[in-house]
Design a protein around this motif. Structure first.
Motif, PDB file in Angstrom:
ATOM      1  N   THR A 181       0.858  -1.178   0.000  1.00 14.12           N
ATOM      2  CA  THR A 181       0.000   0.000   0.000  1.00 14.12           C
ATOM      3  C   THR A 181       0.891   1.222   0.000  1.00 14.12           C
ATOM      4  N   GLY A 182       0.321   2.375  -0.271  1.00 12.49           N
ATOM      5  CA  GLY A 182       1.129   3.580  -0.300  1.00 12.49           C
ATOM      6  C   GLY A 182       0.298   4.822  -0.484  1.00 12.49           C
ATOM      7  N   LEU A 183       0.977   5.947  -0.405  1.00 12.52           N
ATOM      8  CA  LEU A 183       0.348   7.238  -0.613  1.00 12.52           C
ATOM      9  C   LEU A 183       1.344   8.163  -1.302  1.00 12.52           C
ATOM     10  N   ALA A 184       0.825   9.184  -1.956  1.00 12.95           N
ATOM     11  CA  ALA A 184       1.659  10.183  -2.616  1.00 12.95           C
ATOM     12  C   ALA A 184       1.775  11.399  -1.709  1.00 12.95           C
ATOM     13  N   ALA A 185       2.958  12.022  -1.723  1.00  9.05           N
ATOM     14  CA  ALA A 185       3.176  13.219  -0.905  1.00  9.05           C
ATOM     15  C   ALA A 185       4.142  14.154  -1.623  1.00  9.05           C
ATOM     16  N   ASN A 186       3.962  15.446  -1.396  1.00  7.72           N
ATOM     17  CA  ASN A 186       4.920  16.397  -1.935  1.00  7.72           C
ATOM     18  C   ASN A 186       5.604  17.181  -0.825  1.00  7.72           C
ATOM     19  N   SER A 187       5.354  16.794   0.409  1.00  6.15           N
ATOM     20  CA  SER A 187       6.032  17.421   1.546  1.00  6.15           C
ATOM     21  C   SER A 187       7.045  16.418   2.094  1.00  6.15           C
ATOM     22  N   PHE A 188       8.250  16.458   1.542  1.00 11.56           N
ATOM     23  CA  PHE A 188       9.315  15.532   1.910  1.00 11.56           C
ATOM     24  C   PHE A 188      10.622  16.311   1.958  1.00 11.56           C
ATOM     25  N   GLN A 207      16.854   4.799 -10.989  1.00 11.13           N
ATOM     26  CA  GLN A 207      16.747   4.983 -12.432  1.00 11.13           C
ATOM     27  C   GLN A 207      17.090   6.433 -12.762  1.00 11.13           C
ATOM     28  N   GLU A 208      17.642   6.659 -13.937  1.00 13.47           N
ATOM     29  CA  GLU A 208      17.907   8.027 -14.389  1.00 13.47           C
ATOM     30  C   GLU A 208      16.621   8.606 -14.983  1.00 13.47           C
ATOM     31  N   GLY A 209      16.517   9.910 -14.974  1.00 15.33           N
ATOM     32  CA  GLY A 209      15.359  10.570 -15.559  1.00 15.33           C
ATOM     33  C   GLY A 209      15.113  11.915 -14.913  1.00 15.33           C
ATOM     34  N   ASP A 210      13.998  12.521 -15.274  1.00 14.92           N
ATOM     35  CA  ASP A 210      13.607  13.811 -14.727  1.00 14.92           C
ATOM     36  C   ASP A 210      12.591  13.609 -13.610  1.00 14.92           C
ATOM     37  N   PRO A 211      12.589  14.502 -12.616  1.00 18.71           N
ATOM     38  CA  PRO A 211      11.669  14.353 -11.491  1.00 18.71           C
ATOM     39  C   PRO A 211      10.244  14.770 -11.831  1.00 18.71           C
ATOM     40  N   LEU A 212       9.297  14.181 -11.139  1.00 19.70           N
ATOM     41  CA  LEU A 212       7.915  14.637 -11.182  1.00 19.70           C
ATOM     42  C   LEU A 212       7.817  15.780 -10.182  1.00 19.70           C
ATOM     43  N   LEU A 213       7.345  16.930 -10.633  1.00 15.85           N
ATOM     44  CA  LEU A 213       7.237  18.101  -9.776  1.00 15.85           C
ATOM     45  C   LEU A 213       5.789  18.529  -9.611  1.00 15.85           C
ATOM     46  N   PHE A 214       5.517  19.154  -8.468  1.00 12.43           N
ATOM     47  CA  PHE A 214       4.215  19.740  -8.185  1.00 12.43           C
ATOM     48  C   PHE A 214       4.426  21.245  -8.059  1.00 12.43           C
ATOM     49  N   LYS A 216       2.117  25.115  -8.513  1.00 14.36           N
ATOM     50  CA  LYS A 216       0.884  25.872  -8.770  1.00 14.36           C
ATOM     51  C   LYS A 216      -0.314  24.950  -8.973  1.00 14.36           C
ATOM     52  N   GLY A 217      -0.392  23.896  -8.183  1.00 18.33           N
ATOM     53  CA  GLY A 217      -1.534  22.999  -8.230  1.00 18.33           C
ATOM     54  C   GLY A 217      -1.517  21.986  -9.357  1.00 18.33           C
ATOM     55  N   GLY A 218      -0.432  21.909 -10.109  1.00 15.87           N
ATOM     56  CA  GLY A 218      -0.347  20.965 -11.222  1.00 15.87           C
ATOM     57  C   GLY A 218       0.968  20.206 -11.203  1.00 15.87           C
ATOM     58  N   TYR A 219       1.084  19.230 -12.065  1.00 13.94           N
ATOM     59  CA  TYR A 219       2.270  18.390 -12.146  1.00 13.94           C
ATOM     60  C   TYR A 219       3.038  18.691 -13.413  1.00 13.94           C
ATOM     61  N   GLY A 220       4.353  18.539 -13.325  1.00 12.54           N
ATOM     62  CA  GLY A 220       5.193  18.768 -14.490  1.00 12.54           C
ATOM     63  C   GLY A 220       6.574  18.207 -14.250  1.00 12.54           C
ATOM     64  N   SER A 221       7.531  18.684 -15.035  1.00 18.47           N
ATOM     65  CA  SER A 221       8.899  18.196 -14.904  1.00 18.47           C
ATOM     66  C   SER A 221       9.876  19.346 -15.047  1.00 18.47           C
ATOM     67  N   PHE A 222      11.102  19.082 -14.698  1.00 20.28           N
ATOM     68  CA  PHE A 222      12.195  20.029 -14.790  1.00 20.28           C
ATOM     69  C   PHE A 222      13.395  19.268 -15.290  1.00 20.28           C
ATOM     70  N   SER A 223      14.006  19.739 -16.339  1.00 16.36           N
ATOM     71  CA  SER A 223      15.164  19.058 -16.909  1.00 16.36           C
ATOM     72  C   SER A 223      16.412  19.891 -16.721  1.00 16.36           C
ATOM     73  N   VAL A 224      17.496  19.236 -16.392  1.00 14.18           N
ATOM     74  CA  VAL A 224      18.796  19.877 -16.306  1.00 14.18           C
ATOM     75  C   VAL A 224      19.586  19.388 -17.512  1.00 14.18           C
ATOM     76  N   GLU A 225      19.958  20.300 -18.358  1.00 20.19           N
ATOM     77  CA  GLU A 225      20.707  19.928 -19.569  1.00 20.19           C
ATOM     78  C   GLU A 225      22.168  20.067 -19.339  1.00 20.19           C
TER      79      GLU A 225
END
Length: 174
Positions: free
Chosen positions: A46-53, A156-163, A165-174
């Protein structure tokens, strides 16, 4: 000391409602984690999602996260001997949404392997942190959980899931 835009240097804001609070604090981008465990009563994941970590301490190694008092999953997670915090990647938005739902089989169609202590490490997560609850602090409508880290690794390598302004997206470091 600089004055505020309305000319009062130390004025307190007293008209804080939930919508305004969310709107202003939503301007702080956060990562998204999945907190997972094997539920002792059922033996099922079981699990839950959180953005306060956040990280708390290097010595001893401690992390913290916040969970709403209304969570129906947290009471089952906190009974586990070990938890796993999965740092979610940008393609894992559906995993995040599934773990955020109330009720049902939160792990339906989610692929995972076990951490050293047996907690779910979700396939596709950027990293995982296996920990044990050390302390809990009541704070408003949430509980702040401090946990001691026992194992951790990149996954795993990749870009993070970000939260943001109330929505989800990503941020890439080039």
């Amino acid at each position: 000391m600089h004055g505020s835009p309305n000319g009062s240097a130390g004025a307190q804001v007293t008209d804080i409602d939930a919508a305004r609070f969310r709107s202003v604090l939503g301007r702080f981008a956060t990562g998204v984690v999945a907190i997972t465990a094997i539920e002792p009563a059922t033996g099922r994941p079981t699990g839950l999602a959180a953005n306060s970590f956040t990280s708390v301490s290097l010595d001893p190694p401690l992390v913290a996260f916040c969970v709403a008092h209304t969570s129906t999953t947290w009471p089952r997670l906190r009974e586990a001997e070990r938890l796993c915090i999965n740092i979610l990647s940008e393609p894992q938005l559906e995993v995040c949404k599934q773990l955020a739902l109330k009720g049902g089989d939160k792990f339906a169609d989610i692929r995972w392997t076990g951490s050293p202590g047996g907690s779910p490490v979700i396939e596709g997560a950027l990293a995982w942190i296996e920990c044990e609850v050390e302390d809990q602090h009541m704070a408003g409508d949430h509980v702040i959980v401090v946990a001691r880290v026992h194992h951790l690794d990149k996954h795993q390598e990749g870009d993070p899931l970000l939260f943001y302004k109330g929505g989800y997206g990503s941020f890439s470091v080039e």
